[in-house]
Design a protein around this motif. Structure first.
Motif, short mmCIF file in Angstrom:
data_model
loop_
_atom_site.label_atom_id
_atom_site.label_comp_id
_atom_site.label_asym_id
_atom_site.label_seq_id
_atom_site.Cartn_x
_atom_site.Cartn_y
_atom_site.Cartn_z
N PHE A 31 0.93 -1.00 -0.11
CA PHE A 31 0.04 0.25 -0.17
C PHE A 31 1.03 1.32 0.11
O PHE A 31 2.12 1.19 0.48
N ILE A 34 1.40 6.73 3.85
CA ILE A 34 0.48 7.94 4.23
C ILE A 34 1.23 9.33 4.07
O ILE A 34 0.69 10.14 3.88
N LEU A 43 4.58 0.65 0.71
CA LEU A 43 5.18 -0.43 1.75
C LEU A 43 4.77 -1.62 1.31
O LEU A 43 3.68 -1.62 0.97
N GLY A 97 15.59 3.61 13.18
CA GLY A 97 14.54 4.70 13.06
C GLY A 97 13.24 4.13 12.69
O GLY A 97 12.48 4.84 12.27
N GLU A 99 9.47 3.09 13.29
CA GLU A 99 8.51 3.59 13.88
C GLU A 99 7.28 2.39 14.02
O GLU A 99 6.65 2.56 15.21
N VAL A 100 7.02 1.85 13.05
CA VAL A 100 5.98 0.78 13.15
C VAL A 100 6.47 -0.53 13.43
O VAL A 100 7.12 -1.03 12.56
N HIS A 106 10.14 -0.49 2.60
CA HIS A 106 9.76 0.92 1.78
C HIS A 106 10.35 0.69 0.59
O HIS A 106 11.37 0.05 0.12
P1 5GP Z 1 9.54 3.18 9.52
O1 5GP Z 1 10.08 4.44 10.22
O2 5GP Z 1 8.65 2.23 10.56
O3 5GP Z 1 10.16 2.46 8.80
O4 5GP Z 1 8.15 3.62 8.37
C1 5GP Z 1 6.93 3.66 8.75
C2 5GP Z 1 6.26 4.35 7.72
O5 5GP Z 1 4.86 4.12 7.75
C3 5GP Z 1 6.23 5.53 7.58
O6 5GP Z 1 7.00 6.00 6.52
C4 5GP Z 1 4.99 6.35 7.69
O7 5GP Z 1 4.81 7.20 6.97
C5 5GP Z 1 4.26 5.34 7.48
N1 5GP Z 1 2.92 5.11 8.11
C6 5GP Z 1 2.67 5.44 9.50
N2 5GP Z 1 1.25 5.19 9.64
C7 5GP Z 1 0.63 4.93 8.66
C8 5GP Z 1 -0.73 4.57 8.05
O8 5GP Z 1 -1.60 4.65 9.12
N3 5GP Z 1 -0.88 4.26 6.87
C9 5GP Z 1 0.12 4.30 5.96
N4 5GP Z 1 -0.10 3.78 4.77
N5 5GP Z 1 1.21 4.62 6.12
C10 5GP Z 1 1.76 4.81 7.45
#
Ligand code: 5GP
Length: 119
Positions: A31, A34, A43, A97, A99-100, A106
């Motif tokens: 998807f 965001i 992602l 880094g 976050e989720v 990516h």
């Molecule tokens: P990380 O920092 O964990 O590698 O990347 C997490 C990614 O998830 C970030 O690029 C952020 O913009 C994306 N993200 C966070 N919350 C959401 C969401 O609710 N929906 C979508 N589509 N992406 C999200």
């Protein structure tokens, strides 16, 4: 780290919150991010409960590993990214880094992605 079933991507997988879906099969979901950092920022996530790439490589079955990589490749093909190139990136843990806390790759493309990492 134990898998947090309430992370945002788990909620997306359970369809509790929406996403702009590109592709889905039994093993993966892809998807749009965001908050896109490039013209194309997608992602790709496995459907299994894995916190990050490290967790995945330790616990995933060979089928899950194969299907996840095939899924990433399939999505890059759907988006036509292989023609001009693109970047695959996966953040792991605090220094990475992330976050989720659900494994995600990516895919960045559609324009020059830029330098590899911050100094
Ligand atoms: P990380 O920092 O964990 O590698 O990347 C997490 C990614 O998830 C970030 O690029 C952020 O913009 C994306 N993200 C966070 N919350 C959401 C969401 O609710 N929906 C979508 N589509 N992406 C999200």
């Amino acid at each position: 780290m134990n898998y947090d079933k309430n992370n945002i991507f788990a909620k997306i997988l359970r369809k509790e919150i929406p996403c702009k879906k590109i592709y889905e099969n039994d093993h993966v979901l892809a998807f749009h991010d965001i908050n896109p950092q490039k013209k194309i920022h997608v992602l790709v996530i496995p459907k299994g409960e894995f916190t990050d790439f490290d967790d995945f490589t330790k616990r995933a079955t060979e089928i899950e590993m194969k299907e996840f990589l095939k899924g990433v490749s399939h999505v890059s093909g759907l988006l036509g990214l292989e023609k001009k190139g693109y970047r695959v990136l996966s953040n792991i843990g605090q220094d990475g880094g992330q976050e989720v806390p659900h494994l995600h790759f990516h895919l960045f493309g559609g324009e020059r992605v830029g330098k590899m990492v911050e100094k």
